[in-house]
Motif scaffolding. Structure first.
Motif, PDB file in Angstrom:
ATOM      1  N   SER A 130       0.087  -0.966   0.102  1.00  0.00           N
ATOM      2  CA  SER A 130       0.047  -0.019   0.194  1.00  0.00           C
ATOM      3  C   SER A 130       0.774   1.439   0.301  1.00  0.00           C
ATOM      4  O   SER A 130       0.410   2.123  -0.375  1.00  0.00           O
ATOM      5  CB  SER A 130      -0.976  -0.157   1.117  1.00  0.00           C
ATOM      6  OG  SER A 130      -1.858  -1.104   1.319  1.00  0.00           O
ATOM      7  N   TRP A 131       1.700   1.340   0.487  1.00  0.00           N
ATOM      8  CA  TRP A 131       3.002   2.309   0.223  1.00  0.00           C
ATOM      9  C   TRP A 131       3.237   2.797  -1.246  1.00  0.00           C
ATOM     10  O   TRP A 131       3.263   3.887  -1.344  1.00  0.00           O
ATOM     11  CB  TRP A 131       4.598   2.054   1.311  1.00  0.00           C
ATOM     12  CG  TRP A 131       4.085   1.925   2.773  1.00  0.00           C
ATOM     13  CD1 TRP A 131       3.133   1.865   3.369  1.00  0.00           C
ATOM     14  CD2 TRP A 131       5.409   1.334   3.253  1.00  0.00           C
ATOM     15  NE1 TRP A 131       3.574   1.300   4.338  1.00  0.00           N
ATOM     16  CE2 TRP A 131       4.806   0.825   4.340  1.00  0.00           C
ATOM     17  CE3 TRP A 131       6.650   1.047   3.047  1.00  0.00           C
ATOM     18  CZ2 TRP A 131       5.734   0.447   5.640  1.00  0.00           C
ATOM     19  CZ3 TRP A 131       7.634   0.545   4.081  1.00  0.00           C
ATOM     20  CH2 TRP A 131       7.225  -0.128   5.236  1.00  0.00           C
ATOM     21  N   ILE A 182      -7.856   7.855   7.594  1.00  0.00           N
ATOM     22  CA  ILE A 182      -6.842   8.448   6.027  1.00  0.00           C
ATOM     23  C   ILE A 182      -5.692   8.777   6.301  1.00  0.00           C
ATOM     24  O   ILE A 182      -5.037   7.930   5.224  1.00  0.00           O
ATOM     25  CB  ILE A 182      -7.971  10.330   5.435  1.00  0.00           C
ATOM     26  CG1 ILE A 182      -9.401   9.496   5.992  1.00  0.00           C
ATOM     27  CG2 ILE A 182      -7.499  10.312   4.985  1.00  0.00           C
ATOM     28  CD1 ILE A 182      -9.799  10.953   5.862  1.00  0.00           C
ATOM     29  N   PHE A 183      -5.099   9.351   7.113  1.00  0.00           N
ATOM     30  CA  PHE A 183      -3.396   9.577   7.861  1.00  0.00           C
ATOM     31  C   PHE A 183      -2.851   8.674   7.737  1.00  0.00           C
ATOM     32  O   PHE A 183      -1.981   8.465   6.353  1.00  0.00           O
ATOM     33  CB  PHE A 183      -3.300  10.456   8.993  1.00  0.00           C
ATOM     34  CG  PHE A 183      -1.896  10.990   8.654  1.00  0.00           C
ATOM     35  CD1 PHE A 183      -1.617  11.664   8.563  1.00  0.00           C
ATOM     36  CD2 PHE A 183      -1.047   9.502  10.158  1.00  0.00           C
ATOM     37  CE1 PHE A 183      -0.090  12.230   8.937  1.00  0.00           C
ATOM     38  CE2 PHE A 183       0.094  10.414  10.140  1.00  0.00           C
ATOM     39  CZ  PHE A 183       0.683  11.317  10.052  1.00  0.00           C
ATOM     40  N   PHE A 220       2.346   6.665   1.081  1.00  0.00           N
ATOM     41  CA  PHE A 220       2.164   6.794   0.530  1.00  0.00           C
ATOM     42  C   PHE A 220       3.062   7.885   0.112  1.00  0.00           C
ATOM     43  O   PHE A 220       4.034   7.903  -0.837  1.00  0.00           O
ATOM     44  CB  PHE A 220       1.385   6.429  -0.993  1.00  0.00           C
ATOM     45  CG  PHE A 220       1.465   6.815  -1.902  1.00  0.00           C
ATOM     46  CD1 PHE A 220       1.799   5.740  -2.808  1.00  0.00           C
ATOM     47  CD2 PHE A 220       0.586   7.787  -2.669  1.00  0.00           C
ATOM     48  CE1 PHE A 220       1.507   6.492  -4.435  1.00  0.00           C
ATOM     49  CE2 PHE A 220       0.649   8.544  -3.555  1.00  0.00           C
ATOM     50  CZ  PHE A 220       1.238   7.483  -4.602  1.00  0.00           C
ATOM     51  N   MET A 221       2.715   8.926   0.343  1.00  0.00           N
ATOM     52  CA  MET A 221       2.985   9.974   0.372  1.00  0.00           C
ATOM     53  C   MET A 221       4.616  10.099  -0.075  1.00  0.00           C
ATOM     54  O   MET A 221       5.099  11.663  -0.197  1.00  0.00           O
ATOM     55  CB  MET A 221       2.140  11.386   0.958  1.00  0.00           C
ATOM     56  CG  MET A 221       0.582  11.400   1.086  1.00  0.00           C
ATOM     57  SD  MET A 221       0.466  11.607  -0.909  1.00  0.00           S
ATOM     58  CE  MET A 221       1.088  13.100  -1.499  1.00  0.00           C
ATOM     59  N   LEU A 273      10.656  11.733  -1.039  1.00  0.00           N
ATOM     60  CA  LEU A 273      11.402  10.947  -1.035  1.00  0.00           C
ATOM     61  C   LEU A 273      11.822  10.111  -2.265  1.00  0.00           C
ATOM     62  O   LEU A 273      13.363  10.296  -3.279  1.00  0.00           O
ATOM     63  CB  LEU A 273      12.179   9.509  -0.317  1.00  0.00           C
ATOM     64  CG  LEU A 273      11.495  10.118   1.815  1.00  0.00           C
ATOM     65  CD1 LEU A 273      11.501   8.545   2.243  1.00  0.00           C
ATOM     66  CD2 LEU A 273      12.619  11.117   1.587  1.00  0.00           C
ATOM     67  N   GLY A 274      11.099   9.232  -3.100  1.00  0.00           N
ATOM     68  CA  GLY A 274      11.918   9.106  -4.543  1.00  0.00           C
ATOM     69  C   GLY A 274      11.945  10.367  -5.364  1.00  0.00           C
ATOM     70  O   GLY A 274      12.093  10.029  -6.540  1.00  0.00           O
ATOM     71  N   VAL A 275      10.481  10.772  -5.712  1.00  0.00           N
ATOM     72  CA  VAL A 275      10.665  11.872  -6.411  1.00  0.00           C
ATOM     73  C   VAL A 275      11.951  12.563  -6.083  1.00  0.00           C
ATOM     74  O   VAL A 275      12.866  13.336  -6.871  1.00  0.00           O
ATOM     75  CB  VAL A 275       9.884  13.061  -6.216  1.00  0.00           C
ATOM     76  CG1 VAL A 275       9.747  14.569  -7.448  1.00  0.00           C
ATOM     77  CG2 VAL A 275       8.664  12.143  -7.130  1.00  0.00           C
TER      78      VAL A 275
END
Length: 243
Positions: free
Chosen positions: A56-57, A193-194, A200-201, A206-208
């Motif tokens: 889910s991440w 929700i958080f 994922f956020m 971090l990926g970007v």
């Protein structure tokens, strides 16, 4: 004076009416359910969802799904030959959707089906109550090997809904179970929700930051591959995902 003999056709008609009446009584004699209490993990006749670690991440629309008994206890297919009872794997419930038992088919016999798939329903397995369907599916999946890509928690819930002929349908599968809980489910609270989207956020940022736009392309490709696999496996190569 000898009693009048009732024609065979008339007797059959009477029996059919009695069977239909029995089916209606069974259909409507449903005891009241307790109130939904997500904090105590008591969600009678609900579908429940929680995010999966790691998966889910990267793809937040994928998670772990379970279905609840009439007393609110959660059942979920959590591993090979193992159906969890009242101990939801991978954390607390984040989303839930209560289903209407009036939309189920509980036939006392073949003539008592309220769905349009009488013979198919009988062949694939029926139930006389909500909990009876869940128990039958639990026994069935108690002898199944778990695989995230071919036989998972969504398969278990779909099997339960097919035994119930929920909504008059025998076509429940991974895709429409996932769509049902994602598009119609309710969030438990803002913290859910958080908890569902913050990993994922964080991974996305971090990926970007570290890899730039190629990371976004890779992440999108991963999601599309997953969606494509389940769509093809469900609707084009059905034998691959049957369990």
């Amino acid at each position: 004076m000898s009693p009048r003999r009732v024609p065979k056709m008339e007797l059959n008609a009477i029996n059919d009416v009695e069977d239909m009446s029995t089916a209606r009584r069974t259909q409507h004699e449903l005891w009241p359910l307790d109130e939904i209490d997500p904090k105590k993990a008591k969600l009678p006749c609900c579908l429940v969802w929680t995010p999966l670690p790691v998966v889910s991440w990267l793809a937040p629309f994928i998670g772990h799904v379970g279905i609840c008994r009439e007393d609110g206890a959660i059942l979920d297919f959590a591993g090979s030959n193992f159906v969890n009872v009242n101990d939801f794997a991978f954390g607390a419930v984040a989303r839930y959707l209560q289903l209407d038992r009036e939309k189920c088919c509980f036939p006392p016999n073949l003539a008592g089906h309220t769905c349009k798939n009488g013979y198919k329903h009988a062949e694939n397995g029926t139930a006389v109550t909500w909990d009876d369907a869940l128990l039958s599916s639990s026994h069935h999946f108690g002898h199944k090997s778990y695989n995230l890509f071919t036989c998972n928690c969504h398969s278990f819930v779909a099997n339960c809904l097919n035994r119930l002929a929920y909504g008059g349908s025998m076509g429940w599968n991974m895709i429409n179970v996932c769509a049902l809980i994602l598009f119609k489910g309710r969030w438990v609270d803002s913290m859910s929700i958080f908890r569902s989207f913050s990993p994922f956020m964080l991974v996305l940022c971090l990926g970007v930051f570290m890899a730039g736009w190629p990371f976004l392309i890779g992440l999108l490709s991963f999601s599309l591959l997953l969606i494509g696999w389940f769509l093809l496996g469900t609707y084009c190569f059905k034998n691959v995902l049957e369990c």
